[in-house]
Design a protein around this motif. Sequence first.
Motif, PDB file in Angstrom:
ATOM      1  N   SER A 195       0.865  -1.298  -0.031  1.00 15.91           N
ATOM      2  CA  SER A 195      -0.047  -0.081   0.062  1.00 15.91           C
ATOM      3  C   SER A 195       0.897   1.283   0.047  1.00 15.91           C
ATOM      4  CB  SER A 195      -1.107  -0.051   1.250  1.00 15.91           C
ATOM      5  OG  SER A 195      -0.040  -0.160   2.186  1.00 15.91           O
ATOM      6  N   GLY A 196       2.186   1.005   0.195  1.00 21.10           N
ATOM      7  CA  GLY A 196       3.266   2.382   0.160  1.00 21.10           C
ATOM      8  C   GLY A 196       3.582   2.684   1.612  1.00 21.10           C
ATOM      9  N   LYS A 197       4.736   3.519   1.733  1.00 18.14           N
ATOM     10  CA  LYS A 197       5.320   3.856   2.763  1.00 18.14           C
ATOM     11  C   LYS A 197       4.722   4.872   3.466  1.00 18.14           C
ATOM     12  CE  LYS A 197       9.963   5.100   4.062  1.00 18.14           C
ATOM     13  NZ  LYS A 197      11.343   5.351   3.671  1.00 18.14           N
ATOM     14  N   VAL A 198       4.749   4.611   4.926  1.00 15.13           N
ATOM     15  CA  VAL A 198       4.077   5.656   5.618  1.00 15.13           C
ATOM     16  C   VAL A 198       5.295   6.564   5.993  1.00 15.13           C
ATOM     17  CG1 VAL A 198       2.827   6.116   7.833  1.00 15.13           C
ATOM     18  CG2 VAL A 198       2.247   4.146   6.203  1.00 15.13           C
ATOM     19  N   ALA A 234       2.530   6.671  -2.387  1.00 13.73           N
ATOM     20  CA  ALA A 234       2.541   5.434  -3.308  1.00 13.73           C
ATOM     21  C   ALA A 234       3.715   5.153  -3.901  1.00 13.73           C
ATOM     22  CB  ALA A 234       1.459   5.858  -4.359  1.00 13.73           C
ATOM     23  N   LEU A 235       3.748   3.773  -4.294  1.00 16.66           N
ATOM     24  CA  LEU A 235       4.861   3.273  -4.906  1.00 16.66           C
ATOM     25  C   LEU A 235       5.288   3.626  -6.406  1.00 16.66           C
ATOM     26  CD1 LEU A 235       4.833  -0.514  -3.587  1.00 16.66           C
ATOM     27  CD2 LEU A 235       5.856   1.510  -2.372  1.00 16.66           C
ATOM     28  N   ASP A 236       6.134   3.639  -6.858  1.00 17.46           N
ATOM     29  CA  ASP A 236       6.622   4.000  -8.167  1.00 17.46           C
ATOM     30  C   ASP A 236       6.177   2.620  -9.209  1.00 17.46           C
ATOM     31  OD1 ASP A 236       7.239   6.636  -7.683  1.00 17.46           O
ATOM     32  OD2 ASP A 236       9.397   6.130  -7.369  1.00 17.46           O
ATOM     33  N   VAL A 237       6.466   1.507  -8.969  1.00 19.48           N
ATOM     34  CA  VAL A 237       6.083   0.291  -9.236  1.00 19.48           C
ATOM     35  C   VAL A 237       4.665  -0.032  -9.330  1.00 19.48           C
ATOM     36  CG1 VAL A 237       8.485  -0.293  -9.528  1.00 19.48           C
ATOM     37  CG2 VAL A 237       6.880  -1.161  -7.818  1.00 19.48           C
ATOM     38  N   LYS A 238       4.115  -0.827 -10.350  1.00 16.87           N
ATOM     39  CA  LYS A 238       2.799  -1.225 -10.300  1.00 16.87           C
ATOM     40  C   LYS A 238       2.714  -2.715 -10.879  1.00 16.87           C
ATOM     41  CE  LYS A 238       1.807   0.954 -14.919  1.00 16.87           C
ATOM     42  NZ  LYS A 238       3.177   1.118 -15.054  1.00 16.87           N
ATOM     43  N   GLU A 239       1.745  -3.437 -10.853  1.00 14.79           N
ATOM     44  CA  GLU A 239       1.795  -4.813 -10.954  1.00 14.79           C
ATOM     45  C   GLU A 239       1.799  -4.687 -12.832  1.00 14.79           C
ATOM     46  OE1 GLU A 239      -1.927  -6.726  -9.776  1.00 14.79           O
ATOM     47  OE2 GLU A 239      -1.594  -5.965  -7.686  1.00 14.79           O
ATOM     48  N   GLY A 240       2.483  -5.880 -13.071  1.00 18.89           N
ATOM     49  CA  GLY A 240       2.776  -5.766 -14.663  1.00 18.89           C
ATOM     50  C   GLY A 240       4.168  -5.344 -15.203  1.00 18.89           C
ATOM     51  N   ASP A 241       4.491  -4.348 -14.087  1.00 14.77           N
ATOM     52  CA  ASP A 241       5.901  -3.948 -14.516  1.00 14.77           C
ATOM     53  C   ASP A 241       7.130  -4.986 -14.832  1.00 14.77           C
ATOM     54  OD1 ASP A 241       4.954  -1.174 -14.814  1.00 14.77           O
ATOM     55  OD2 ASP A 241       5.868  -0.624 -13.005  1.00 14.77           O
ATOM     56  N   THR A 242       8.235  -5.037 -15.475  1.00 10.29           N
ATOM     57  CA  THR A 242       9.165  -5.570 -15.677  1.00 10.29           C
ATOM     58  C   THR A 242      10.188  -4.919 -14.884  1.00 10.29           C
ATOM     59  OG1 THR A 242       8.548  -6.919 -17.450  1.00 10.29           O
ATOM     60  CG2 THR A 242      10.800  -7.114 -17.062  1.00 10.29           C
ATOM     61  N   VAL A 243      11.037  -5.408 -14.094  1.00  9.75           N
ATOM     62  CA  VAL A 243      11.955  -4.628 -13.060  1.00  9.75           C
ATOM     63  C   VAL A 243      13.234  -5.232 -13.093  1.00  9.75           C
ATOM     64  CG1 VAL A 243      10.258  -3.253 -11.841  1.00  9.75           C
ATOM     65  CG2 VAL A 243      11.172  -5.415 -11.024  1.00  9.75           C
ATOM     66  N   TYR A 244      14.319  -4.564 -12.970  1.00  9.58           N
ATOM     67  CA  TYR A 244      15.648  -5.043 -12.560  1.00  9.58           C
ATOM     68  C   TYR A 244      15.828  -4.594 -11.075  1.00  9.58           C
ATOM     69  CZ  TYR A 244      17.193  -6.136 -17.168  1.00  9.58           C
ATOM     70  OH  TYR A 244      17.184  -6.750 -18.631  1.00  9.58           O
ATOM     71  N   PHE A 245      16.350  -5.630 -10.193  1.00  5.80           N
ATOM     72  CA  PHE A 245      16.670  -5.450  -8.757  1.00  5.80           C
ATOM     73  C   PHE A 245      17.920  -5.832  -8.318  1.00  5.80           C
ATOM     74  CE2 PHE A 245      14.303  -9.484  -9.604  1.00  5.80           C
ATOM     75  CZ  PHE A 245      15.207 -10.390  -8.866  1.00  5.80           C
TER      76      PHE A 245
END
Length: 95
Positions: A45-48, A56-67
Amino acid sequence: MLKPLGDRVLVEIIEEAEQKTAGGLYVPDTAKEKSQRGKVVAVGSGKVLDNGTRVALDVKEGDTVYFAKYGGTEVSLEGKNYSILAERDILAIVE
């Protein structure tokens, strides 16, 4: 399925294709490096912040990411490999 909390992200690890050396030898799974690419399956749900505001987070479901190579916690569910990461462990979104 898992639901990440706070600024955590659940990423399905994308396994790299079978690797072969220049000499034609196949590299076994035990000798391969850990993949650093994955698909975001769920986000928290994001950082408090200290003042109580939720970011809110910068990434969303479906994104392809490098970690980060050794970031997060690896889990296996229903035959698939996942990593639970803090958003700060995500290095880039593939566009």
